[in-house]
Design a protein around this motif. Structure first.
Motif, PDB file in Angstrom:
ATOM      1  N   VAL A   1      38.071  13.933 -18.478  1.00 44.39           N
ATOM      2  CA  VAL A   1      37.113  12.909 -18.066  1.00 44.39           C
ATOM      3  C   VAL A   1      35.914  12.888 -19.020  1.00 44.39           C
ATOM      4  CG1 VAL A   1      35.511  12.225 -16.237  1.00 44.39           C
ATOM      5  CG2 VAL A   1      37.814  12.966 -15.654  1.00 44.39           C
ATOM      6  N   SER A   2      35.418  14.046 -19.399  1.00 46.43           N
ATOM      7  CA  SER A   2      34.272  14.082 -20.304  1.00 46.43           C
ATOM      8  C   SER A   2      34.659  13.591 -21.702  1.00 46.43           C
ATOM      9  CB  SER A   2      33.661  15.480 -20.360  1.00 46.43           C
ATOM     10  OG  SER A   2      34.612  16.404 -20.847  1.00 46.43           O
ATOM     11  N   ILE A   3      35.879  13.840 -22.145  1.00 48.15           N
ATOM     12  CA  ILE A   3      36.339  13.334 -23.440  1.00 48.15           C
ATOM     13  C   ILE A   3      36.457  11.814 -23.399  1.00 48.15           C
ATOM     14  CG2 ILE A   3      38.295  13.277 -25.045  1.00 48.15           C
ATOM     15  CD1 ILE A   3      38.713  16.248 -24.417  1.00 48.15           C
ATOM     16  N   VAL A   4      37.015  11.289 -22.325  1.00 48.73           N
ATOM     17  CA  VAL A   4      37.141   9.837 -22.176  1.00 48.73           C
ATOM     18  C   VAL A   4      35.763   9.194 -22.112  1.00 48.73           C
ATOM     19  CG1 VAL A   4      37.903   8.006 -20.609  1.00 48.73           C
ATOM     20  CG2 VAL A   4      39.413   9.926 -21.100  1.00 48.73           C
ATOM     21  N   PHE A   5      34.839   9.806 -21.385  1.00 47.86           N
ATOM     22  CA  PHE A   5      33.473   9.280 -21.299  1.00 47.86           C
ATOM     23  C   PHE A   5      32.794   9.272 -22.670  1.00 47.86           C
ATOM     24  CE2 PHE A   5      28.903  10.000 -20.704  1.00 47.86           C
ATOM     25  CZ  PHE A   5      28.587   8.820 -20.055  1.00 47.86           C
ATOM     26  N   ALA A   6      32.950  10.358 -23.428  1.00 45.72           N
ATOM     27  CA  ALA A   6      32.344  10.450 -24.756  1.00 45.72           C
ATOM     28  C   ALA A   6      32.933   9.396 -25.697  1.00 45.72           C
ATOM     29  CB  ALA A   6      32.537  11.854 -25.320  1.00 45.72           C
ATOM     30  N   CYS A   7      34.242   9.194 -25.632  1.00 48.62           N
ATOM     31  CA  CYS A   7      34.891   8.173 -26.476  1.00 48.62           C
ATOM     32  C   CYS A   7      34.429   6.771 -26.096  1.00 48.62           C
ATOM     33  CB  CYS A   7      36.413   8.282 -26.366  1.00 48.62           C
ATOM     34  SG  CYS A   7      37.073   9.738 -27.190  1.00 48.62           S
ATOM     35  N   THR A   8      34.317   6.507 -24.802  1.00 46.66           N
ATOM     36  CA  THR A   8      33.853   5.194 -24.343  1.00 46.66           C
ATOM     37  C   THR A   8      32.414   4.944 -24.791  1.00 46.66           C
ATOM     38  OG1 THR A   8      35.280   5.370 -22.417  1.00 46.66           O
ATOM     39  CG2 THR A   8      33.528   3.727 -22.319  1.00 46.66           C
ATOM     40  N   LEU A   9      31.568   5.943 -24.646  1.00 44.92           N
ATOM     41  CA  LEU A   9      30.174   5.816 -25.070  1.00 44.92           C
ATOM     42  C   LEU A   9      30.075   5.587 -26.581  1.00 44.92           C
ATOM     43  CD1 LEU A   9      27.221   5.910 -24.202  1.00 44.92           C
ATOM     44  CD2 LEU A   9      27.281   8.377 -24.589  1.00 44.92           C
TER      45      LEU A   9
ATOM     46  N   THR B   1      32.356   4.245 -28.506  1.00 45.09           N
ATOM     47  CA  THR B   1      32.871   2.897 -28.779  1.00 45.09           C
ATOM     48  C   THR B   1      31.817   1.839 -28.476  1.00 45.09           C
ATOM     49  OG1 THR B   1      35.113   3.636 -28.239  1.00 45.09           O
ATOM     50  CG2 THR B   1      34.712   1.259 -28.244  1.00 45.09           C
ATOM     51  N   VAL B   2      31.126   1.980 -27.371  1.00 45.05           N
ATOM     52  CA  VAL B   2      30.080   1.018 -27.003  1.00 45.05           C
ATOM     53  C   VAL B   2      28.942   1.056 -28.021  1.00 45.05           C
ATOM     54  CG1 VAL B   2      28.302   0.518 -25.270  1.00 45.05           C
ATOM     55  CG2 VAL B   2      30.652   0.976 -24.551  1.00 45.05           C
ATOM     56  N   LEU B   3      28.530   2.239 -28.440  1.00 38.36           N
ATOM     57  CA  LEU B   3      27.466   2.355 -29.431  1.00 38.36           C
ATOM     58  C   LEU B   3      27.882   1.759 -30.780  1.00 38.36           C
ATOM     59  CD1 LEU B   3      26.039   5.912 -28.679  1.00 38.36           C
ATOM     60  CD2 LEU B   3      24.954   3.714 -28.253  1.00 38.36           C
TER      61      LEU B   3
END
Length: 172
Positions: A4-12, A14-16
């Protein structure tokens, strides 16, 4: 939990990255704006409309101009009928930038001035030229209004991309 933390970091991330891409490589021209496409700093003949436009800074860029109506107080070169020194007068001029391709060279020639100041200066110079070349012309008079507006269209619209909509006496 680690997934979950890896997916969150990747999503963040990507958004940045998408935000940075949009900030530096996309130009939005909104309602009432016009622009000129620049290739290596030289204006092209492409007409820029409203919408999103891709840019590569310094190589393939878009210069924006506010196409809304500017209301400016312009000093008028008024001749006195009796030959005495001219009395300073000013007028309220409504104008806008019609063609960014024609207006852009004016901004290059005057980089320290805002777009509004560049337009006001061009209008003032056109009125000075008309006043100097025409005998017995009243720049604010209703009798000469058609002649003044025709001259401004001829001198400003096509060569400089500026359209004068109205000239009225300035009211304090």
């Amino acid at each position: 939990m680690k997934l979950v933390s890896i997916v969150f970091a990747c999503t963040l991330a990507t958004v940045l990255l998408a935000g940075l891409f949009l900030r530096f490589f996309v130009v939005a021209l909104g309602e009432g704006q016009t622009g000129v496409r620049l290739k290596a700093g030289t204006p092209t003949h492409e007409r820029i409309a409203q919408g999103l436009h891709i840019r590569i800074p310094h190589f393939y860029d878009v210069e924006r101009f506010h196409g809304g109506i500017h209301i400016s107080a312009i000093r008028l070169p008024c001749k006195s009928p009796d030959g005495s020194p001219p009395q300073p007068a000013s007028a309220k001029v409504l104008w806008n930038i019609m063609d960014g391709r024609a207006f852009y060279p004016l901004t290059l020639a005057n980089p320290q001035m805002t777009h509004a100041e560049v337009g006001e200066r061009a209008i003032e110079q056109a009125l000075c030229a008309l006043s100097a070349s025409a005998e017995n012309i009243n720049l604010l008079g209703t009798k000469d209004r058609h002649r003044v507006m025709g001259h401004l269209d001829e001198v400003l619209q096509a060569p400089k991309g500026i359209r004068v909509l109205a000239i009225d006496e300035k009211h304090p």
